[in-house]
Write a protein that holds these residues in place. Sequence first.
Motif, mmCIF file in Angstrom:
data_model
loop_
_atom_site.group_PDB
_atom_site.id
_atom_site.type_symbol
_atom_site.label_atom_id
_atom_site.label_comp_id
_atom_site.label_asym_id
_atom_site.label_seq_id
_atom_site.Cartn_x
_atom_site.Cartn_y
_atom_site.Cartn_z
ATOM 1 N N TYR A 93 0.836 -1.206 0.000
ATOM 2 C CA TYR A 93 0.000 0.000 0.000
ATOM 3 C C TYR A 93 0.873 1.259 0.000
ATOM 4 C CZ TYR A 93 -3.032 3.789 1.369
ATOM 5 O OH TYR A 93 -3.685 5.003 1.392
ATOM 6 N N TRP A 94 1.893 1.296 0.871
ATOM 7 C CA TRP A 94 2.711 2.509 0.984
ATOM 8 C C TRP A 94 3.554 2.746 -0.261
ATOM 9 C CZ3 TRP A 94 0.865 5.930 3.850
ATOM 10 C CH2 TRP A 94 0.211 5.608 5.034
ATOM 11 N N VAL A 95 3.955 1.694 -0.949
ATOM 12 C CA VAL A 95 4.667 1.869 -2.223
ATOM 13 C C VAL A 95 3.739 2.535 -3.232
ATOM 14 C CG1 VAL A 95 5.656 0.635 -4.202
ATOM 15 C CG2 VAL A 95 6.337 0.009 -1.880
ATOM 16 N N VAL A 96 2.506 2.052 -3.325
ATOM 17 C CA VAL A 96 1.532 2.642 -4.255
ATOM 18 C C VAL A 96 1.188 4.067 -3.832
ATOM 19 C CG1 VAL A 96 -0.829 2.451 -5.162
ATOM 20 C CG2 VAL A 96 0.615 0.410 -4.972
ATOM 21 N N PHE A 97 0.948 4.289 -2.551
ATOM 22 C CA PHE A 97 0.632 5.631 -2.027
ATOM 23 C C PHE A 97 1.755 6.604 -2.385
ATOM 24 C CE2 PHE A 97 0.665 8.915 1.248
ATOM 25 C CZ PHE A 97 -0.673 9.260 1.361
ATOM 26 N N SER A 98 2.999 6.195 -2.158
ATOM 27 C CA SER A 98 4.154 7.055 -2.458
ATOM 28 C C SER A 98 4.274 7.322 -3.950
ATOM 29 C CB SER A 98 5.445 6.401 -1.953
ATOM 30 O OG SER A 98 5.368 6.202 -0.576
ATOM 31 N N PHE A 99 4.063 6.300 -4.742
ATOM 32 C CA PHE A 99 4.128 6.451 -6.194
ATOM 33 C C PHE A 99 3.087 7.455 -6.684
ATOM 34 C CE2 PHE A 99 2.985 5.003 -10.505
ATOM 35 C CZ PHE A 99 4.219 5.124 -11.118
ATOM 36 N N ILE A 100 1.869 7.318 -6.207
ATOM 37 C CA ILE A 100 0.789 8.243 -6.604
ATOM 38 C C ILE A 100 1.113 9.655 -6.138
ATOM 39 C CG2 ILE A 100 -1.651 8.804 -6.260
ATOM 40 C CD1 ILE A 100 -1.064 6.386 -8.153
ATOM 41 N N THR A 101 1.627 9.799 -4.928
ATOM 42 C CA THR A 101 1.977 11.117 -4.400
ATOM 43 C C THR A 101 3.084 11.752 -5.232
ATOM 44 O OG1 THR A 101 1.311 10.426 -2.193
ATOM 45 C CG2 THR A 101 2.728 12.358 -2.336
ATOM 46 N N LEU A 102 4.078 10.971 -5.637
ATOM 47 C CA LEU A 102 5.164 11.507 -6.467
ATOM 48 C C LEU A 102 4.669 11.938 -7.839
ATOM 49 C CD1 LEU A 102 8.111 9.112 -5.590
ATOM 50 C CD2 LEU A 102 7.903 11.554 -5.051
ATOM 51 N N ILE A 103 3.707 11.235 -8.380
ATOM 52 C CA ILE A 103 3.123 11.631 -9.674
ATOM 53 C C ILE A 103 2.247 12.861 -9.490
ATOM 54 C CG2 ILE A 103 1.445 10.955 -11.433
ATOM 55 C CD1 ILE A 103 2.507 8.107 -11.164
ATOM 56 N N GLU A 104 1.519 12.894 -8.378
ATOM 57 C CA GLU A 104 0.558 13.967 -8.131
ATOM 58 C C GLU A 104 1.216 15.330 -7.939
ATOM 59 O OE1 GLU A 104 -3.350 14.372 -5.365
ATOM 60 O OE2 GLU A 104 -1.495 13.761 -4.355
ATOM 61 N N LEU A 105 2.337 15.383 -7.267
ATOM 62 C CA LEU A 105 2.974 16.670 -6.964
ATOM 63 C C LEU A 105 3.303 17.490 -8.211
ATOM 64 C CD1 LEU A 105 5.161 15.718 -3.895
ATOM 65 C CD2 LEU A 105 3.119 17.145 -3.931
ATOM 66 N N PRO A 106 4.042 16.953 -9.183
ATOM 67 C CA PRO A 106 4.329 17.781 -10.358
ATOM 68 C C PRO A 106 3.118 17.984 -11.274
ATOM 69 C CG PRO A 106 5.374 15.629 -10.583
ATOM 70 C CD PRO A 106 4.780 15.688 -9.214
ATOM 71 N N ALA A 107 2.121 17.128 -11.161
ATOM 72 C CA ALA A 107 0.952 17.230 -12.034
ATOM 73 C C ALA A 107 -0.218 17.956 -11.369
ATOM 74 C CB ALA A 107 0.521 15.830 -12.463
ATOM 75 N N ALA A 108 0.022 18.609 -10.248
ATOM 76 C CA ALA A 108 -1.062 19.215 -9.465
ATOM 77 C C ALA A 108 -1.884 20.217 -10.266
ATOM 78 C CB ALA A 108 -0.497 19.867 -8.212
ATOM 79 N N ILE A 109 -1.237 21.018 -11.086
ATOM 80 C CA ILE A 109 -1.971 22.025 -11.864
ATOM 81 C C ILE A 109 -2.933 21.353 -12.841
ATOM 82 C CG2 ILE A 109 -1.726 23.853 -13.594
ATOM 83 C CD1 ILE A 109 0.871 24.636 -12.137
ATOM 84 N N LEU A 110 -2.454 20.307 -13.513
ATOM 85 C CA LEU A 110 -3.323 19.586 -14.446
ATOM 86 C C LEU A 110 -4.443 18.855 -13.703
ATOM 87 C CD1 LEU A 110 -0.647 18.055 -16.842
ATOM 88 C CD2 LEU A 110 -2.115 20.031 -17.267
#
Length: 181
Positions: A93-110
């Motif tokens: 779960y934490w690997v997936v959570f971290s992966f999603i968070t890392l993708i989400e940060l730079p893509a926040a505007i979109l």
Amino acid sequence: MAAHLDSAKSAIKDSLYDESKPWCKFFGWAEAQTGINRLNLFIGLAVFLVLYLLIGYGTLLLSNLIGFLYPAYASIKAVESSGKDDDTKWLTYWVVFSFITLIELPAAILLSWIPFYSLIKTIFFVWCFIPITNNGSVVVYNRFIRPYFLKHQGDIDQAVNDLSKKATDVAFEKLVTAKVN
């Protein structure tokens, strides 16, 4: 589809009456105060959260809290238990959570342009930690993260080793320079 809904309803009901769960006392108290059974209280709370995530204020914070609080609690319990299976479940779960968070940060505007993004994200995180055999974290990890990692593990290890060596060299150089001055 009906079998899946019945299975989910049964799992939720069992969880609401499971004395080892942190929410059991709360739902027991609420049931005693209102006379409404726990499952209906849970459904009402879920409907409220969905509506709030659609139109409320601070929805990303709420979404992150939902994706963090229970998994953190369950992870601590897994660490303290003697079995290994629950550790693997929560590490996944934490690997997936971290992966999603890392993708989400730079893509926040979109992502901010996606209608009901907080609700979608919350549903995704709940799917990832729901207590079923092939929950979302298992599916995402096995279909996307694991194959990529296995394919590029050597390159990743080399990059981490190179970065670690460079960081050590820079830290050592700064320490030596600081002592000379």
